[in-house]
Scaffold this motif. Structure first.
Motif, PDB file in Angstrom:
ATOM      1  N   ARG A 221       0.850  -1.179   0.000  1.00 18.50           N
ATOM      2  CA  ARG A 221       0.000   0.000   0.000  1.00 18.50           C
ATOM      3  C   ARG A 221       0.894   1.240   0.000  1.00 18.50           C
ATOM      4  O   ARG A 221       1.883   1.298   0.730  1.00 18.50           O
ATOM      5  CB  ARG A 221      -0.893   0.053   1.239  1.00 18.50           C
ATOM      6  CG  ARG A 221      -1.880  -1.096   1.356  1.00 18.50           C
ATOM      7  CD  ARG A 221      -3.197  -0.598   1.913  1.00 18.50           C
ATOM      8  NE  ARG A 221      -3.795   0.378   1.007  1.00 18.50           N
ATOM      9  CZ  ARG A 221      -4.663   1.322   1.396  1.00 18.50           C
ATOM     10  NH1 ARG A 221      -5.018   1.425   2.649  1.00 18.50           N
ATOM     11  NH2 ARG A 221      -5.147   2.172   0.504  1.00 18.50           N
ATOM     12  N   PRO A 222       0.559   2.261  -0.799  1.00 15.77           N
ATOM     13  CA  PRO A 222       1.344   3.499  -0.759  1.00 15.77           C
ATOM     14  C   PRO A 222       1.129   4.222   0.567  1.00 15.77           C
ATOM     15  O   PRO A 222       0.102   4.040   1.237  1.00 15.77           O
ATOM     16  CB  PRO A 222       0.786   4.302  -1.933  1.00 15.77           C
ATOM     17  CG  PRO A 222      -0.594   3.777  -2.130  1.00 15.77           C
ATOM     18  CD  PRO A 222      -0.553   2.332  -1.752  1.00 15.77           C
ATOM     19  N   ALA A 223       2.089   5.055   0.948  1.00 14.85           N
ATOM     20  CA  ALA A 223       2.034   5.765   2.225  1.00 14.85           C
ATOM     21  C   ALA A 223       0.796   6.655   2.298  1.00 14.85           C
ATOM     22  O   ALA A 223       0.439   7.333   1.333  1.00 14.85           O
ATOM     23  CB  ALA A 223       3.293   6.609   2.395  1.00 14.85           C
TER      24      ALA A 223
ATOM     25  N   VAL B  54      -4.825  -2.555  -2.708  1.00 11.81           N
ATOM     26  CA  VAL B  54      -6.261  -2.619  -2.426  1.00 11.81           C
ATOM     27  C   VAL B  54      -7.046  -1.562  -3.196  1.00 11.81           C
ATOM     28  O   VAL B  54      -8.216  -1.328  -2.917  1.00 11.81           O
ATOM     29  CB  VAL B  54      -6.541  -2.525  -0.907  1.00 11.81           C
ATOM     30  CG1 VAL B  54      -5.749  -3.571  -0.153  1.00 11.81           C
ATOM     31  CG2 VAL B  54      -6.246  -1.141  -0.352  1.00 11.81           C
ATOM     32  N   PHE B  55      -6.403  -0.887  -4.157  1.00  9.92           N
ATOM     33  CA  PHE B  55      -7.065   0.049  -5.074  1.00  9.92           C
ATOM     34  C   PHE B  55      -7.666   1.263  -4.357  1.00  9.92           C
ATOM     35  O   PHE B  55      -8.645   1.847  -4.811  1.00  9.92           O
ATOM     36  CB  PHE B  55      -8.154  -0.667  -5.891  1.00  9.92           C
ATOM     37  CG  PHE B  55      -7.627  -1.831  -6.682  1.00  9.92           C
ATOM     38  CD1 PHE B  55      -7.041  -1.637  -7.921  1.00  9.92           C
ATOM     39  CD2 PHE B  55      -7.689  -3.123  -6.169  1.00  9.92           C
ATOM     40  CE1 PHE B  55      -6.532  -2.706  -8.650  1.00  9.92           C
ATOM     41  CE2 PHE B  55      -7.183  -4.203  -6.887  1.00  9.92           C
ATOM     42  CZ  PHE B  55      -6.608  -3.991  -8.132  1.00  9.92           C
ATOM     43  N   GLY B  56      -7.063   1.674  -3.229  1.00  8.43           N
ATOM     44  CA  GLY B  56      -7.641   2.743  -2.426  1.00  8.43           C
ATOM     45  C   GLY B  56      -7.335   4.153  -2.894  1.00  8.43           C
ATOM     46  O   GLY B  56      -7.963   5.100  -2.420  1.00  8.43           O
TER      47      GLY B  56
ATOM     48  N   HIS C 128      -8.327   8.597   3.130  1.00 11.64           N
ATOM     49  CA  HIS C 128      -6.890   8.758   3.385  1.00 11.64           C
ATOM     50  C   HIS C 128      -6.426   9.987   2.607  1.00 11.64           C
ATOM     51  O   HIS C 128      -7.058  10.406   1.640  1.00 11.64           O
ATOM     52  CB  HIS C 128      -6.022   7.611   2.846  1.00 11.64           C
ATOM     53  CG  HIS C 128      -6.452   6.214   3.099  1.00 11.64           C
ATOM     54  ND1 HIS C 128      -7.447   5.843   3.973  1.00 11.64           N
ATOM     55  CD2 HIS C 128      -5.977   5.049   2.550  1.00 11.64           C
ATOM     56  CE1 HIS C 128      -7.561   4.521   3.966  1.00 11.64           C
ATOM     57  NE2 HIS C 128      -6.689   4.024   3.106  1.00 11.64           N
ATOM     58  N   THR C 129      -5.265  10.512   3.008  1.00  7.83           N
ATOM     59  CA  THR C 129      -4.493  11.377   2.114  1.00  7.83           C
ATOM     60  C   THR C 129      -3.196  10.634   1.805  1.00  7.83           C
ATOM     61  O   THR C 129      -2.578  10.035   2.693  1.00  7.83           O
ATOM     62  CB  THR C 129      -4.196  12.752   2.733  1.00  7.83           C
ATOM     63  OG1 THR C 129      -3.483  12.594   3.979  1.00  7.83           O
ATOM     64  CG2 THR C 129      -5.491  13.517   2.973  1.00  7.83           C
TER      65      THR C 129
END
Length: 279
Positions: free
Chosen positions: A214-216, A247-249, A233-234
């Motif tokens: 997952r990216p930060a 997870v494509f968020g 999220h940001t």
């Protein structure tokens, strides 16, 4: 005349078995599920061996689940299903802050903190000032909005993953806006991390040539009386996984600025405004 099962009539045969007193919504969902499931099997000409492998995969997915781990949700996340359900359930007009997945590491009732304080208690990571405003769609400031925030630490773990290594409530807190609608707190610049990949879902990702990272990101739940709750999220835009979140968020509108600060109390600054819509 009874509807017997055949390859061509499989959908009708199964759906015809539903009783007359089934709720309309359940009938709609199950009719569509059977139609698409049988259509998929016919489309790929699923073999007995592949069917047995799928049953074993789902069995192993259930066996690894526990109170601390939900592999089926992880499966839903990595197939994009969680994000699709969230998107359908949280459609908002252009300009409003978009939702994304909650994630498994939210903890209710985080400490309420004074505006501007630090949520980092383990002394790790590059400090970052998070600040911005909570507004309505017309640009009016929202007083009394609560921002529930949390992130991983510099090693890529949430406090609940390391209860013996991290202080309780590390990188967590709740802040309430005043009349100026502003929020401000110090955390760390988040880091990317992998979802659990030692189970069936991890093996699936590897077989598909996908990574588990997952990216930060910094988590936010923003609530205010009379407005829809935003779960989001940001994201750190230069993260190497920003375009391939497991997870494509990631959504384009949620990629936030992270600016180097050379003369401030923190190493980074991340400004971001939240725009809420009426409930």
């Amino acid at each position: 005349m009874p509807q017997y099962f055949s390859e061509d009539a499989s959908v009708d045969a199964v759906n015809a078995r539903m009783g007359e007193d089934v709720s309309p919504r359940l009938r709609q969902v199950m009719t569509s599920l059977i139609t698409h499931l049988h259509g998929f099997i016919k489309d790929v000409q699923l073999t007995q061996e592949e069917w047995a492998f799928a049953v074993d995969f789902l069995t192993r997915t259930g066996q690894i689940c526990s109170e601390q781990r939900q592999e089926f949700i992880l499966l839903s996340d990595t197939l994009g299903v969680s994000m699709l359900v969230d998107a359908i359930g949280n459609r908002r007009p252009s300009g409003a802050t978009e939702n994304t997945v909650l994630g498994p590491f939210h903890v209710a009732d985080a400490p309420r903190r004074e505006m501007g304080v630090s949520i980092s208690a383990d002394g790790k990571g590059e400090t970052c000032l998070f600040e911005g405003r909570v507004l309505d769609a017309a640009g009016n400031l929202i007083e009394g909005a609560c921002l529930d925030v949390w992130s991983d630490n510099a090693d890529g773990f949430y406090d609940v993953q390391q209860p013996d290594a991290q202080p309780r409530w590390n990188n967590r807190g709740r802040f309430t806006t005043g009349a100026d609608g502003a929020y401000r707190f110090i955390g760390i610049k988040p880091v990317s991390y992998p979802i659990p990949y030692d189970g069936p879902v991890g093996k699936m990702l590897a077989a598909l040539g996908r990574h588990p990272y997952r990216p930060a990101h910094m988590h936010f739940i923003v609530t205010a009386p009379g407005f829809q709750t935003v779960v989001t999220h940001t994201f750190v835009g230069d993260d190497p996984y920003i375009t391939s979140d497991a997870v494509f968020g990631v959504k384009d509108t949620l990629v936030a600025p992270f600016e180097r600060v050379n003369d401030g109390a923190t190493a980074w600054r991340s400004p971001f405004d939240f725009v809420l819509v009426p409930s």
